[in-house]
Scaffold this active site. Structure first.
Site, short mmCIF file in Angstrom:
data_model
loop_
_atom_site.label_atom_id
_atom_site.label_comp_id
_atom_site.label_asym_id
_atom_site.label_seq_id
_atom_site.Cartn_x
_atom_site.Cartn_y
_atom_site.Cartn_z
N HIS A 90 0.84 -1.20 0.00
CA HIS A 90 0.00 0.00 0.00
C HIS A 90 0.87 1.25 0.00
O HIS A 90 1.99 1.22 0.50
CB HIS A 90 -0.87 0.08 1.27
CG HIS A 90 -1.79 -1.05 1.48
ND1 HIS A 90 -1.80 -1.79 2.65
CD2 HIS A 90 -2.75 -1.58 0.69
CE1 HIS A 90 -2.73 -2.72 2.56
NE2 HIS A 90 -3.32 -2.62 1.38
N HIS A 144 1.02 4.61 1.98
CA HIS A 144 0.50 5.21 3.20
C HIS A 144 0.69 6.72 3.12
O HIS A 144 1.53 7.21 2.37
CB HIS A 144 1.19 4.62 4.42
CG HIS A 144 0.66 3.26 4.78
ND1 HIS A 144 -0.04 3.02 5.94
CD2 HIS A 144 0.69 2.08 4.12
CE1 HIS A 144 -0.40 1.75 5.99
NE2 HIS A 144 0.03 1.15 4.89
N HIS A 147 -3.66 4.46 5.14
CA HIS A 147 -3.51 4.38 3.69
C HIS A 147 -3.72 5.75 3.06
O HIS A 147 -4.54 6.54 3.52
CB HIS A 147 -4.53 3.40 3.09
CG HIS A 147 -4.29 1.99 3.49
ND1 HIS A 147 -5.09 0.97 3.07
CD2 HIS A 147 -3.33 1.42 4.27
CE1 HIS A 147 -4.65 -0.16 3.57
NE2 HIS A 147 -3.58 0.09 4.31
N HIS A 198 -11.85 1.32 2.42
CA HIS A 198 -10.76 0.47 1.96
C HIS A 198 -11.26 -0.67 1.08
O HIS A 198 -12.29 -1.26 1.32
CB HIS A 198 -10.01 -0.16 3.14
CG HIS A 198 -9.01 -1.19 2.69
ND1 HIS A 198 -7.79 -0.84 2.18
CD2 HIS A 198 -9.09 -2.52 2.59
CE1 HIS A 198 -7.16 -1.94 1.82
NE2 HIS A 198 -7.92 -2.98 2.06
N HIS A 234 -9.29 3.09 -1.33
CA HIS A 234 -8.34 4.17 -1.03
C HIS A 234 -7.43 4.31 -2.26
O HIS A 234 -7.18 3.33 -2.97
CB HIS A 234 -7.43 3.79 0.14
CG HIS A 234 -8.12 3.60 1.45
ND1 HIS A 234 -7.66 2.70 2.38
CD2 HIS A 234 -9.21 4.19 2.00
CE1 HIS A 234 -8.43 2.75 3.45
NE2 HIS A 234 -9.38 3.63 3.24
N ASP A 242 -4.58 1.74 -2.08
CA ASP A 242 -4.84 0.30 -2.13
C ASP A 242 -4.30 -0.30 -3.43
O ASP A 242 -4.47 0.30 -4.49
CB ASP A 242 -6.35 0.02 -2.04
CG ASP A 242 -6.96 0.39 -0.70
OD1 ASP A 242 -6.21 0.66 0.26
OD2 ASP A 242 -8.20 0.41 -0.61
N HIS A 269 3.05 -5.27 4.03
CA HIS A 269 2.37 -5.81 5.22
C HIS A 269 2.69 -7.30 5.38
O HIS A 269 3.07 -7.98 4.44
CB HIS A 269 0.87 -5.60 5.11
CG HIS A 269 0.46 -4.17 5.28
ND1 HIS A 269 0.07 -3.66 6.49
CD2 HIS A 269 0.42 -3.14 4.40
CE1 HIS A 269 -0.22 -2.37 6.35
NE2 HIS A 269 -0.01 -2.04 5.08
N ARG A 320 2.91 -4.02 9.72
CA ARG A 320 3.72 -3.34 8.72
C ARG A 320 5.15 -3.87 8.88
O ARG A 320 5.75 -3.69 9.94
CB ARG A 320 3.66 -1.84 8.94
CG ARG A 320 2.23 -1.31 8.86
CD ARG A 320 2.11 0.11 9.36
NE ARG A 320 0.72 0.52 9.39
CZ ARG A 320 0.33 1.79 9.39
NH1 ARG A 320 1.22 2.77 9.38
NH2 ARG A 320 -0.95 2.08 9.42
#
Length: 172
Positions: free
Chosen positions: A69, A71, A86, A94, A103, A106, A147, A164
């Site tokens: 992702h 962030h 995100h 999401h 998002h 994503d 992740h 994370r």
């Protein structure tokens, strides 16, 4: 093409690569784990049909499927919560399977092989390298986050993607 011209093109490309980023260029992102050890890199470039293309080359990650992702904050201080949520300038829910999402940050999952390596190219049509609210450089930049597990593509706010585990700064 002459050999000198070819070398000049290679040098020009290397200079753009080393510079890190540009509105229409490429961004080389060093991705590190929570101990500060490099787990590889990502190369971000404008995608042919809009958005960006992210080519990842990772090593030393746990095998299996992982979420990737953008962030919202360009910070990668372990345990990487400093990167915020995100990237979501459109204030959506999401997940690419969420009717109220996704998002902008994503993206599709990628797979790490049994030996801890991963090479993949992921396209994100919801962000840009140009100016504007959906720019990966907006407000000082973003963080590219790996992740611990796969994103389920629907659960708000994070897709149940787990901890994370690696992060790279996306700045100009």
């Amino acid at each position: 093409m002459t050999r000198t011209f070819a070398y000049a093109l290679v040098a020009l490309a290397a200079g753009a690569f080393a510079a890190g980023a540009g509105a229409q260029g490429m961004a080389h992102i060093d991705v590190k784990d929570a101990t500060g050890k490099s787990v590889g890199m990502a190369m971000i470039s404008p995608a042919k049909d809009g958005g960006v293309s992210i080519a990842v080359d990772f090593k030393g990650l746990p095998p299996g499927e992982h979420a990737l992702h953008f962030h919202m904050t360009a910070k990668c201080e372990a345990p990487f919560t400093s990167a915020g949520g995100h990237f979501n300038p459109g204030m959506k829910k999401h997940g690419m399977q969420n009717p109220e999402g996704p998002h902008a940050g994503d993206m599709a999952n990628f797979t790490v092989a049994a030996n801890g390596t991963a090479k993949a190219t992921i396209t994100n049509k919801n962000v840009t390298m140009a100016d504007g609210a959906n720019s990966i450089y907006a407000n000082g930049g973003t963080a590219l986050m790996v992740h611990a597990t796969a994103d389920d593509m629907k659960t708000d706010p994070s897709g149940n993607a787990g901890d994370r585990i690696a992060c790279g700064l996306v700045t100009k």
